[in-house]
Structure formats: structure tokens, C-alpha cells
Design an enzyme around this catalytic site. Structure first.
Site, PDB file in Angstrom:
ATOM      1  N   PHE A 173      21.931  54.211   2.547  1.00 31.16           N
ATOM      2  CA  PHE A 173      20.627  53.704   2.998  1.00 31.16           C
ATOM      3  C   PHE A 173      19.958  52.801   1.960  1.00 31.16           C
ATOM      4  O   PHE A 173      18.758  52.570   2.015  1.00 31.16           O
ATOM      5  CB  PHE A 173      19.685  54.852   3.369  1.00 31.16           C
TER       6      PHE A 173
ATOM      7  N   GLU B  26      19.796  46.882   9.452  1.00 30.51           N
ATOM      8  CA  GLU B  26      18.397  46.953   9.011  1.00 30.51           C
ATOM      9  C   GLU B  26      17.424  46.809  10.179  1.00 30.51           C
ATOM     10  O   GLU B  26      16.453  47.563  10.288  1.00 30.51           O
ATOM     11  CB  GLU B  26      18.114  45.855   7.977  1.00 30.51           C
TER      12      GLU B  26
END
Length: 731
Positions: A233, A698
Site C-alpha cells: 500500500f 490508486e
């Protein structure tokens, strides 16, 4: 050349590495069997600021199995050359074990190396550190901000003063931590002056360059291996202090060293999405046409580094308006350095901007989608460039239809289901389409199998699979005949695995290399007098299932194996590459999305439950629909966490992270996740890159939190301007 048949690209194929992962055969950073490896455990600072006055290691060194304790008292002085990486300003980083200064609570102050993990853990508990403690500054509300980054067009102050509608709101976003499944870990081994590390990283070259710079050796003397990453992440986009510590411990003990951070240490040993305060002032006419918007942004950073991210861009180009002013200030605190977290910058900005748009829609009595449509730009007003694609109108239309937006009663607190207040909300999302230079080696062996390699990473989106799909179609081979390898600094270079640019960058290099190799084989065939394809126009030849043939005459052809065997070739190989276009951009390149959410709020208890969610995306060509769904649904889950659960809590008295564990730092679990759905508009953006993709990882989290926040307002009539939205805030 004739276009290749597309059998793998666009098909919902299962991950090629899935069996390795579910059977435990995938090797992560500390899973590799390294002969003679010992274990290291970091001793963390128990103060948030000050100086170390003493370190008593006698009890630890007397414990069975402990080999060495390293701290600033006995560590060698390392060169720590100037930082060449784009994470922080050159030269800035935490110099571990080089002095007695403590910058933040949990800073590594020593490391214990032992023959077993248990001995190292107990040895670390025996190290006694004394400090001269100072009061740390960790509360952004009481700290001085630095000089701002600014952007302006028009005269925002004048436009706001004269606006028919003028609104002012301030939004607060809590710090979030990444909390991937695999903790950060490093295994390090020296062979003379050559260093090999097996690391959890999203960028093998970033780790390579960092270690080479810290130890003052040539980058080629450092090999970094990272075939699997158990989630990232963004947390693996730089080498954190533990990576240097593992390498230092291995050099000092002359043994390979394994070092894995505990779950608790992840909260202060690696980065995080920083706390934000985002003030918005907007002006519009009575019909909702925006005339001006100002953005005043404050974000935490560490006292020894300045972390910045792209939080200003959405406010410059998402909506049409003649007057925009922005100020973005970082606030230095006695904390560890933040880092990029999924949808960095854009996710933060979207919460403030999309919440503000919803507040304006409510004030004017305009449907939230209609308000956004009235403010759609015809070009990127921050650059004056045309959009390569911008299909937000279509995202809104498809999303509204599929979600059933027309059934929505616009009045807040107007819909109930027993004790539950029901609300729906939506938000727009945007993320830039980034790409960078990459290379990929492509080799076709005489047995008809292909090997493609690039030093990319795969933290979960499915790089192994998507690159194999591209290569299989470009070479005309079945998926089972193609192997894609990644995660080794000895492989051809690739950019960091983040920012949604792996598919665009590495994928374009893979496509280039496979196209070159296929053309090489076709040329070999048409020039070979013994080939059935001799003399054929190469432009008419395609490859399917490993067989070269004339497109309109499949009977005329031969296999790769036959071609290579007859020409006594053991293999064909080429290097594929992608280079980002030089010079100014000709188009504004972004991916877009529209997120719709329905929530239920317990009228008496204030509990919020997400009932369903839909995301519609303009993200270019979708290489692998099954992987895309995995990304989109995962982004929605992350957005639910950001909106309703995740909040890193600091005790400002000493800088300690209060909830540094998964019992107290709440993340979504299966029971929190309702019906989620993603839709992808058919697209192919060749202005972005040769394979037409925009990147998806994203954009799928951008807009989720404000869609939920807007739905909570619709359900309750209460506007909460702080994330996460808690029951306490709604009571």
C-alpha cells in the site's frame, strides 16, 4: 505487422502465482533458507525526544545465544552519502546508530543479534537504555508550519468576496497506517564486500541505492531480491532504518541476519498517511457554477525530513473555475517520517473537495451529480492541455443508472429501515496517469517456452499475471508457455511499484520486447528458404498457440520449435524498453472514477454500516478484469477503513502510539464489507502509453471516503468533517 490475436488480455484469468501463495510455497523476505542465518531484534526508544545517556548491554550479552548488541556506542561510522532518491530532500534521512539523539518514540536505539529469534527477543528485553528526555512535539495543532507550496490562478480573494454563495469548511483526516499482511522484514548477507538482501520492498533499486549510499559502496555491489511482497500500500517504497540495521548487523557479526519488525514496530518503524487539516473556501453563483475555491492544507512531517505528496493537483483541475488559490504547508513534528499510502494526496484532497461539493449541493438544493456536471471543464484549466480522455460524465451516468440514484429522496434523514437511517452519497475521483522508463528481457527457447524478466514488484495487484497475459498474446503463446519473473536487482530496471505506473511502464516494455522477438522470429522464417513462410510478406504473419502462419491462410506456417530447430538456434532473445516521452506533455493524463455508497446509521447508537457500494472507472484498457476487480474492491475496502475505522492515536505526552496493534487500530473485516461492485468503461488511451492503460490501483480508493461521508450526511442530516466518522461524533 498484423495485429496479434488477443486471447489472454481482457480475459478474467486466475493468478499464475496463486497456487504458490495458497500452498505456502511463495517465499517472502524472511522465508528464504540462508545457511548460517542468525536473528536480530531492534530495541526501540521509550522516549519521544531527547538524548541517550547510557546503554547497559551486560545482561543481554550474558544471555545464552546472544552474539552481539550494536548501538551508537559501538557501531562503525557509516558514510551515509547524500540521498539520491526522490522520497525526501537530498541528504536527509535518519542516521541509525550514529549519534545519541532521539527524534521520535520507537526510534531504533540498539539491535540484539542472537542464534535464535527467541534469544534475540529476550536479549532485547534485557537491554537497559537511559535517556535525558525532552517534551516531544507531536500535536499539529500546537506546532509551527513551514513555508507553503503555493498555486494560484485568477483573483481568488476578490472572487470569494463577490460570490453570490460563499462557504467555508475545515476537514480533518487522521493518521493512517498501512498494516499489510506481511510485516516489513530483511535478510542480509555479506560475501566479502558484496551485499545481498532479501527485502520486503516495492522497489528493489531503491533499496539497492539506499544501502550502497549508506555503506559507501558501488550500487552493483548490492543485490536486492524480492520475489513476493505480502501487501504494501506504499509502505515499501523506501528502505526504512531496519534495512540498514540488518545489513550492519550482518557485517558486524559476519553472519547472515534475519530481521523482521513486529506488528507494533510497523507503526513507528515505517511510514504512514499523515494527519491533515484541509480548509476549503468556495464561491459560486446561485446555479452552482463555481467561481472560486481556496485550499489551505496543513500536514504532519518529521523534524528531520520533509515529506510531500500531490495533494494540490485535484483542486487545480477536477472542476472548472476561473479562480483558485492553494497553500500546502508541512508541520515538522517529533514523529517518524510519513510516506505514500494508497491514492496518496489525491485521496486526501478528494475527501475535502468532494465533501465541500456535497455541502454546496445541499445548500443550493441541487442534485450532487447535477452540480458536478455543471462544473465539468472542457480542458485541464491548470495546464491548458486537452484531456487524453475524461469520461466523468459517462461515469456519473452509468453509476447513477446501475446504483438506482433516481430512487433517492434528496432530503436528509428522509429514509428509514426500522431503527436505521438510510442515506446515499457519491463522489468523483481522479488520479494522475504516471509512467516511467522500464526494461524487460524476453527470451524464447527452442522448446517453445518464453521467459520475461524485469525488476518490478508485485505487492498484490497481480504483476506476475498481467505481464504474463501481455506477453502471451504478443508472442502468440498459451499462458502456460510463458514465465514472467520479477523482484531482483540483477534484472532489467523498472520504476517503483507504486503510483499506478507498473502496468503502464513495465507492461509497455514487455509489449515492446515481445513484439520485437515475434518480429525477429517472423523475419527468420520468411528469409528461410526451407520455411513454409519463405517469401511471405511479414506484415501478413501472425502467431497463435506458438505457430507462425499467414493470417488469412492458417494452413501455411510452422511452430517456433520447428523454426528454431531447423536454424539450429537454442533461443532468441531481445531487450524490450519503454521510455517516457521527453519534452512537454501534449495531453492532460488522468484516470477518473465515480463512487456511489449507501449507508445505514443506527438512529439511537450512531453506528454506521455501509450497505453497498459501486465504482465506475475511466481507466483506459483493462488488461485483466479479474485482477481489476480485486484492485477495485480492495480500494473500496481501504476507503471504508479510512472513512469509518482507521485512526492512529498518539499520546502527546511522550509521543507513544497508543493503538499500535490490530486489536485497537481498527481495519475493516469481512463483517464490515457489503455488496461491492466495479464497472470499467471500455477504453484504450494510447496517448498515455503504448498499451493504452491508465493504471487502476490508486484511483479505486480516491473518492470512497467522501462518498461514504456524503451518504452519512444524507442519512442523518449531520455533517461530520473529521475522519474517521465515529459513533461518538454522530450522537
Amino acid at each position: 505487422m498484423s495485429p496479434q490475436p488477443q486471447a489472454a488480455v481482457g480475459a478474467p484469468l486466475t493468478r499464475v502465482d496463486g497456487r504458490l501463495k495458497v500452498t505456502g510455497k511463495a517465499r517472502y523476505a524472511v522465508d528464504h533458507d540462508i545457511d548460517g542465518a542468525v536473528h536480530a531484534v531492534i530495541v526501540d526508544s521509550s522516549i519521544g525526544r531527547g538524548r541517550i545517556t547510557g546503554i547497559d548491554t551486560r545482561a543481554a550479552l550474558n544471555h545464552a545465544g546472544v552474539l552481539k548488541v550494536i548501538s551508537h556506542l559501538n557501531a562503525p561510522k557509516l558514510p551515509y552519502g547524500r540521498n539520491p532518491l526522490p522520497v525526501a530532500p537530498p541528504g536527509e534521512r535518519l542516521h541509525v546508530f550514529q549519534d545519541d539523539k532521539v527524534h521520535f518514540h520507537g526510534q531504533p536505539v540498539a539491535v540484539v543479534v542472537a542464534t535464535t529469534l527467541e534469544a534475540a527477543q529476550h536479549g532485547a528485553s534485557l537491554v537497559k537504555v537511559t535517556c535525558d528526555a525532552e517534551q516531544p512535539l507531536t500535536d499539529m495543532a500546537h506546532a509551527q508550519a513551514g513555508e507553503p507550496q503555493t498555486y494560484a490562478r485568477g483573483d481568488t480573494a476578490k472572487a470569494l468576496d463577490s460570490a453570490a454563495v460563499h462557504m467555508e469548511m475545515t476537514y480533518h483526516l487522521s493518521r493512517n497506517n498501512h498494516n499489510a499482511i506481511e510485516p516489513h522484514a530483511t535478510t542480509a548477507r555479506w560475501d566479502g564486500d558484496k551485499l545481498t538482501v532479501w527485502d520486503k520492498t516495492q522497489w528493489v533499486f531503491g533499496t539497492q541505492i539506499e544501502l550502497a549510499t549508506v555503506f559507501g559502496i558501488a550500487p552493483e555491489s548490492v543485490r536486492v531480491i524480492s520475489p513476493f511482497v505480502g501487501g504494501g500500500f506504499g509502505s515499501g517504497l523506501r528502505a526504512w532504518p531496519h534495512v540498514t540495521i540488518a545489513a550492519l548487523a550482518a557485517r558486524e557479526t559476519k553472519r547472515p541476519v534475519k530481521l523482521a519488525l513486529t506488528r507494533k514496530q510497523l507503526y513507528f518503524g515505517t511510514g504512514f498517511r499523515p494527519t491533515y487539516e484541509y480548509a476549503v473556501r468556495l464561491g459560486s453563483d446561485r446555479r452552482g457554477r463555481l467561481t472560486a475555491m481556496s485550499h489551505d492544507v496543513r500536514a504532519e512531517t518529521s523534524s528531520y525530513e520533509t515529506f510531500l505528496e500531490s495533494v494540490l493537483i485535484p483542486g487545480q483541475m477536477l472542476y472548472s473555475m476561473p479562480n483558485v488559490s492553494q497553500e500546502y504547508r508541512t508541520v515538522p513534528l517529533d514523529v517518524h517520517t510519513p510516506l505514500f499510502m494508497r491514492g496518496p494526496g489525491y485521496t486526501t484532497a478528494s475527501y475535502a473537495i468532494e465533501s465541500a461539493m456535497d455541502e454546496l449541493a445541499h445548500k443550493l438544493g441541487i442534485d450532487p451529480i447535477e452540480l458536478r456536471l455543471r462544473n465539468e471543464p472542457t480542458e485541464d484549466e491548470s495546464s491548458g492541455l486537452p484531456f487524453s480522455t475524461r469520461r466523468l460524465r459517462e461515469c456519473y451516468a452509468v453509476g447513477a443508472r446501475e446504483f438506482g440514484w433516481h430512487r433517492r429522496n434528496p432530503g436528509p434523514r428522509s429514509t428509514r429501515d426500522g431503527d436505521w437511517l438510510i442515506g446515499t452519497g457519491m463522489a468523483a475521483g481522479v488520479y494522475d496517469t504516471a509512467r516511467n522508463g522500464a526494461q524487460a528481457s524476453v527470451r524464447l527457447d527452442a522448446d517453445g517456452t518464453a521467459l520475461i524478466q524485469s525488476a518490478a514488484s508485485d505487492m498484490g495487484p497481480g504483476t506476475y499475471t498481467s505481464q504474463t497475459q501481455l506477453a502471451a498474446d504478443a508472442l502468440g503463446l498459451p499462458m502456460g508457455k510463458v514465465t514472467f519473473r520479477l523482484g531482483d536487482s540483477l534484472m532489467p530496471p523498472a520504476p517503483p511499484h507504486g503510483g499506478s505506473w507498473t502496468m503502464a511502464s513495465v507492461g509497455s516494455a514487455v509489449q515492446d520486447g515481445c513484439d520485437k522477438l515475434r518480429k525477429q522470429a517472423i523475419t527468420l522464417a520468411v528469409e528461410d528458404e526451407k520455411s513454409p513462410l519463405h517469401g511471405v510478406d511479414p506484415e501478413t504473419v501472425v502467431v497463435r498457440a506458438g505457430r507462425l502462419h499467414v493470417k488469412n491462410n492458417p494452413t501455411r506456417g510452422e511452430t517456433y520449435q520447428q523454426l528454431l530447430a531447423r536454424n539450429k538456434r537454442t533461443h532468441l532473445d531481445v531487450m524490450g524498453s519503454f521510455t517516457r516521452p521527453t519534452g512537454p506533455e501534449r495531453f492532460s493524463l488522468f484516470a477518473y472514477g465515480a463512487v456511489f455508497a449507501e449507508v445505514a446509521v443506527d438512529a439511537r447508537l450512531g453506528l454506521v454500516r455501509v450497505r453497498r457500494m459501486l465504482g465506475v472507472y475511466d481507466a483506459g484498457r483493462i488488461i485483466s478484469p479479474k485482477l481489476a476487480d480485486s484492485q477495485a474492491l480492495g480500494g473500496m475496502v481501504g476507503g471504508i477503513g479510512q472513512a469509518l475505522l482507521e485512526h492512529t492515536v498518539t499520546d502527546h505526552r511522550d509521543g507513544r502510539i497508543v493503538n499500535a496493534n490490530l486489536a485497537d487500530y481498527l481495519v475493516p473485516v469481512n463483517a464490515d464489507i457489503p455488496k461491492l461492485k466495479a464497472i470499467y468503461l471500455d477504453g484504450d488511451d494510447r496517448e498515455a502509453d503504448p498499451i493504452g492503460v491508465k493504471g487502476l490501483g490508486e484511483i479505486v480508493q480516491v473518492g470512497v471516503a467522501p462518498a461514504i461521508a456524503n451518504a452519512v450526511f444524507h442519512a442523518t442530516g449531520r455533517r461530520i468533517r473529521e475522519l474517521p466518522i465515529t459513533a461518538e461524533a454522530l450522537l
